[in-house]
Enzyme design. Structure first.
Site, short mmCIF file in Angstrom:
data_model
loop_
_atom_site.label_atom_id
_atom_site.label_comp_id
_atom_site.label_asym_id
_atom_site.label_seq_id
_atom_site.Cartn_x
_atom_site.Cartn_y
_atom_site.Cartn_z
N ASP A 256 0.92 -1.17 -0.06
CA ASP A 256 0.16 -0.27 -0.41
C ASP A 256 0.77 1.04 0.25
OD1 ASP A 256 -2.56 1.41 0.69
OD2 ASP A 256 -1.45 2.00 1.79
N GLU B 10 -2.30 -5.25 -3.97
CA GLU B 10 -1.74 -4.23 -2.91
C GLU B 10 -0.48 -5.22 -2.59
OE1 GLU B 10 -4.03 -0.78 -1.55
OE2 GLU B 10 -3.37 -2.18 -0.24
#
Length: 229
Positions: free
Chosen positions: A54, A125
């Site tokens: 992320d 992610e």
């Protein structure tokens, strides 16, 4: 420790991921439900790599946006929030065929976990996190740019209702949510004029005037973004 299936290894390579060792990629593709949710020796699910990915994704996209033009900070934040959102990650995951490679428990798969936008976004992610561990930032950034090319060149985060854009700006900058107040109403009912003030604590305020409350709020939000964004 599990190893990558040959087809998954080829799929990763076909999508620009350079695979050196199996472990981080297996981890990135493993949902908590896999193997009945029971912990296996030296095997984790994707959550830690999702956390890392992320941040790498955010930095990669922020760098691209900064280099792509001279938009003000508020508009950069608006686009960044859209481009790194779970929905965007899931959309890209679907486009490259990720659902076929997620390691899910039997029940989770039967419940549609392989098509879950939340799971796909998280695993996308996590794969970025695995790439960072294996290949470093520069190679991972370049991979992100390839995978996100159509999104970066598209309209994600560009055209939004000013109130939505202001709310996203506030969230992206860790500010309080906008507060709208009618500070004046004048004229007869058939030709009323509303003056609305929008304020964000410790940032500032702006006003909008229109013949309806909604339009006045919209103009106030637009004025706020132009002033502080």
């Amino acid at each position: 420790m599990s190893t990558l299936e040959p087809e998954t290894r080829e799929w990763l390579k076909a999508n620009g991921f350079s695979v050196r060792t199996d472990a981080p990629w297996v981890e990135a593709l493993t949902h908590g439900s896999y193997n009945g949710g029971a912990a296996r020796v030296n095997e984790r699910d994707y959550q830690r790599l999702e956390f890392l990915g992320d941040r790498v994704l955010g930095l990669s996209v922020a760098s691209w946006l900064y280099s792509a033009g001279d938009a003000p900070e508020g508009r950069l934040s608006q686009r960044l929030n859209a481009l790194v959102s779970g929905a965007t990650c899931a959309r890209i995951a679907q486009a490259i065929g990720l659902p076929d490679h997620v390691r899910l428990g039997k029940q989770a798969r039967e419940d549609g976990g392989a098509e879950s936008a939340n799971i796909l976004g998280d695993v996308m992610e996590a794969l970025i996190g695995a790439s960072f561990i294996e290949n470093g930032y520069d190679a991972t950034r370049d991979c992100v740019y390839r995978l996100w090319e159509s999104e970066l060149d598209g309209d994600s985060g560009k055209a939004k209702h000013p109130k939505s854009a202001l709310q996203e700006w506030a969230a992206g900058n860790r500010r309080a949510m906008p507060q709208y107040d009618i500070i004046d109403r004048s004229g007869p009912d058939h030709a009323a004029r509303f003056t609305v003030r929008v304020s964000i604590h410790n940032v500032g305020e702006a006003q909008g005037v229109a013949t309806s409350k909604g339009e006045a709020e919209k103009r106030a939000a637009k004025a706020f973004l132009e002033e502080y964004g």
